[in-house]
Design an enzyme around this catalytic site. Structure first.
Site, PDB file in Angstrom:
ATOM      1  N   ASP A 239       0.837  -1.205   0.000  1.00 25.22           N
ATOM      2  CA  ASP A 239       0.000   0.000   0.000  1.00 25.22           C
ATOM      3  C   ASP A 239       0.878   1.264   0.000  1.00 25.22           C
ATOM      4  OD1 ASP A 239      -2.849   0.923   0.417  1.00 25.22           O
ATOM      5  OD2 ASP A 239      -1.957   1.896   2.149  1.00 25.22           O
TER       6      ASP A 239
ATOM      7  N   GLU B 119      14.445 -14.791   0.783  1.00 22.28           N
ATOM      8  CA  GLU B 119      14.837 -15.837   1.741  1.00 22.28           C
ATOM      9  C   GLU B 119      13.960 -17.073   1.551  1.00 22.28           C
ATOM     10  OE1 GLU B 119      14.282 -14.029   5.571  1.00 22.28           O
ATOM     11  OE2 GLU B 119      15.923 -12.600   5.261  1.00 22.28           O
TER      12      GLU B 119
HETATM   13  C1  NOJ Z   1      -4.540   2.795  -0.902  1.00 28.46           C
HETATM   14  C2  NOJ Z   1      -5.670   1.880  -0.610  1.00 28.46           C
HETATM   15  O1  NOJ Z   1      -5.974   1.159  -1.781  1.00 28.46           O
HETATM   16  C3  NOJ Z   1      -6.809   2.729  -0.142  1.00 28.46           C
HETATM   17  O2  NOJ Z   1      -7.992   1.996  -0.029  1.00 28.46           O
HETATM   18  C4  NOJ Z   1      -6.421   3.363   1.161  1.00 28.46           C
HETATM   19  O3  NOJ Z   1      -7.437   4.262   1.566  1.00 28.46           O
HETATM   20  C5  NOJ Z   1      -5.115   4.141   1.043  1.00 28.46           C
HETATM   21  N1  NOJ Z   1      -4.117   3.427   0.316  1.00 28.46           N
HETATM   22  C6  NOJ Z   1      -4.544   4.457   2.406  1.00 28.46           C
HETATM   23  O4  NOJ Z   1      -4.072   3.281   3.005  1.00 28.46           O
END
Ligand code: NOJ
Length: 558
Positions: A219, A269
């Site tokens: 993310d 790993e």
């Molecule tokens: C990207 C994620 O796909 C989204 O749903 C989220 O709100 C933001 N990152 C923050 O984590």
């Protein structure tokens, strides 16, 4: 955070390259299947639907966050990276799910959220209870305010609206430092120059890898490294795109790649090495940096989620992303829908210039959604995507041809975007409504209790049980397309066939052609055996076969 004993699950196929051409199905766990009747989907619900996913013909499941969370951002506010939210199950349920998926030949990818924690995370609680300048605060980004403290330390905006800074107040009401949150205030940003933070995430990668997960979706991968040298510089306005020289103080900084090189060492790993795919909203030419084999190995290409249903746009996106993937050594990725964007059947059913947000704000009444056009185009675009070399990411419900639920009542909306923009934007709940599985059970078979977001009556037409019995349904189309893709998908290249500017036509190996007619008028259908089509293909008596408007056909050309 403490490690619990991992129960390693056997990884069935020691094929290090499984991800290159995989179809990955995104599960948004709280909205997939609810096994215990609390209105929230859960891990056992995913396990119960593994046979469905295997029959669908995908290769892997990616689970959006299922970790303990107060759900300030649908689970992307993680309170403990090495556990399962008790409302969604236990680590034992997770192990059972992985075993079931592996038993059915499916890989499992989990989401990792390194840019920020939840404000309920033990680290943030410790930071709040500690003094400015303490090691506990140094894991996050705390700063004194400007102008004697009352003004935020910089102009940085939150992605969800408002300032990216929130000021703390002591129990006696005295205001003190500010902390950074590029998303909601409940999602404080970590400081990735802190070695403890770096080591802890490596421990998390190992924790889930030891439990048998095959890969990670990373993310906000482009946000971890920040220029925090004071005075804090203004960030580039998002509307103009990020600079391509790594000079933005918040996103896509060159130092971020050192972090992912360290992660690659951890992922390697394992045998087979664990995979990773970056969520990096950066300039096209810099996406592939995250995908280098020495880093995450793959990065999302989100360009199709922003493209009109337009042949020139599709073609440019496909060409440039295949080139970039080849340069980085990754395979390309394709996404039409995910949990952050308006579902593609809806996007394509709105007038081309419509901003999806305006449509959502009108409760889905204006401009009027042309469902037939939206679905016809969505089916054509999906087949086109599934014919491309690289990984295809399919978002739960797109295989049913689901539309966005645009009329969720205001008081039931959950997305922080709705709150942070003071109701200026509706946010992403409309693509996160629990799936319809059948028409005879409560909540369309999602669970026995009222689902956490309301399902519309029209979900009945798209329930799995209904579509399974209909050879022309979108579910049947995906099943056939994925079965064929398994047989045909090899190599990582394509050859363009230029016969009509309204048509996107390319050849893969062994005479497999994909031909998409983007116009509303019929076009000439190249000669060949029709393997599959997204809509009816008719041959007029005595005439040549036609490729109807807004339709994709897969052909075998000998
Ligand atoms: C990207 C994620 O796909 C989204 O749903 C989220 O709100 C933001 N990152 C923050 O984590």
């Amino acid at each position: 955070m403490t490690d619990t004993d991992a129960t390693p699950t056997e990884v069935p196929v020691a094929d290090a390259d499984w991800w290159r051409q995989a179809t990955v199905y995104q599960v948004y766990p709280r909205s997939f299947a609810d096994s215990d009747g609390d209105g929230l989907g859960d891990i056992a619900g995913v396990t119960s639907r593994v046979p469905y996913l295997a029959q669908l013909g995908v290769d892997a499941i990616w689970l959006s966050p299922f970790y303990p969370s107060e759900l300030a951002d649908g689970g992307y506010d993680v309170a403990d990276y090495r556990d399962v939210d008790p409302r969604l199950g236990t680590l034992a349920d997770f192990d059972d799910m992985v075993a079931a998926a592996h038993g059915a030949g499916l890989k499992v990818i989990v989401d990792i959220v390194p840019n920020h924690t939840s404000d309920q995370h033990v680290w943030f609680r410790e930071a709040l209870a500690s003094e400015p300048g303490s090691p506990a605060r140094a894991r996050y980004v705390f700063r004194d305010g400007l102008d004697g403290g009352a003004t935020p330390p910089s102009t940085w905006p939150s992605n969800f609206g408002g300032s990216a800074w929130t000021r703390l107040t002591r129990p006696d009401g005295t205001p003190e430092q500010w902390y950074l949150h590029l998303f909601a205030p409940e999602q404080p940003d970590l400081d990735w120059s802190n070695l403890e933070v770096r080591d802890d995430f490596k421990a998390t990668l190992r924790f889930w890898s030891d439990r048998g997960v095959d890969g990670f979706r990373v993310d906000v991968a482009h946000g971890l490294a920040k220029d925090l040298v004071e005075p804090l510089r203004d960030a580039n306005p998002k509307d103009f795109g990020l600079p391509t020289d790594g000079s933005d103080p918040l996103y896509d900084r060159d130092e971020v790649h050192e972090i992912f090189q360290e992660w690659r060492e951890v992922l390697d790993e394992y045998d087979p090495p664990r995979t990773a795919v970056a969520e990096a909203w950066v300039a096209r030419e810099r996406v592939s940096l995250y995908a280098r084999p020495t880093e995450l190995g793959q990065a999302f290409n989100f360009e199709l989620t922003r493209a009109e249903f337009d042949p020139a746009e599709f073609r440019t996106i496909i060409e440039s992303n295949l080139e970039l993937a080849a340069e980085s050594g990754a395979s390309s990725t394709w996404v039409l829908s995910n949990h952050d964007v308006v579902r593609h059947a809806t996007r394509y059913g709105l007038p081309a210039t419509t901003d999806g947000d305006a449509f959502l704000l009108s409760g889905g009444t204006s401009p009027e959604l042309d469902r037939a056009t939206g679905l016809r185009r969505a089916r054509a675009a999906s087949m086109l995507m599934l014919a491309l070399p690289g990984s295809a990411y399919v978002y739960q419900g797109e295989e049913l041809g689901l539309f966005e639920v645009a009329d969720i009542p205001d008081d039931q909306l959950q997305d922080p975007v709705w709150i942070r923009t003071e109701h200026g934007l509706k946010g992403r709940d409309g693509c996160r409504v629990p799936l319809p599985w059948d028409t005879s059970s409560p909540a369309f078979g999602f669970g026995t209790h009222e689902p956490h977001l309301p399902q519309p009556a029209w979900f009945a037409d798209s329930a799995v049980s209904v579509e399974e019995g209909d050879a022309d349904s979108t579910l049947s189309l995906y099943r056939r397309a994925l079965a064929l893709r398994h047989q045909l998908q090899r190599g990582e290249d394509l050859t363009w066939v230029d016969d009509d500017p309204a048509v996107v036509h390319f050849a893969r190996h062994d005479g497999w052609h994909s031909v998409t007619n983007f116009s509303t008028e019929a076009a000439a259908l190249p000669e060949g055996e029709v393997l599959l089509s997204s809509g009816p293909v008719e041959t007029p008596a005595g005439g040549a076969a036609q490729l109807p408007g807004e339709t994709t056909v897969w052909l075998r050309v000998r």
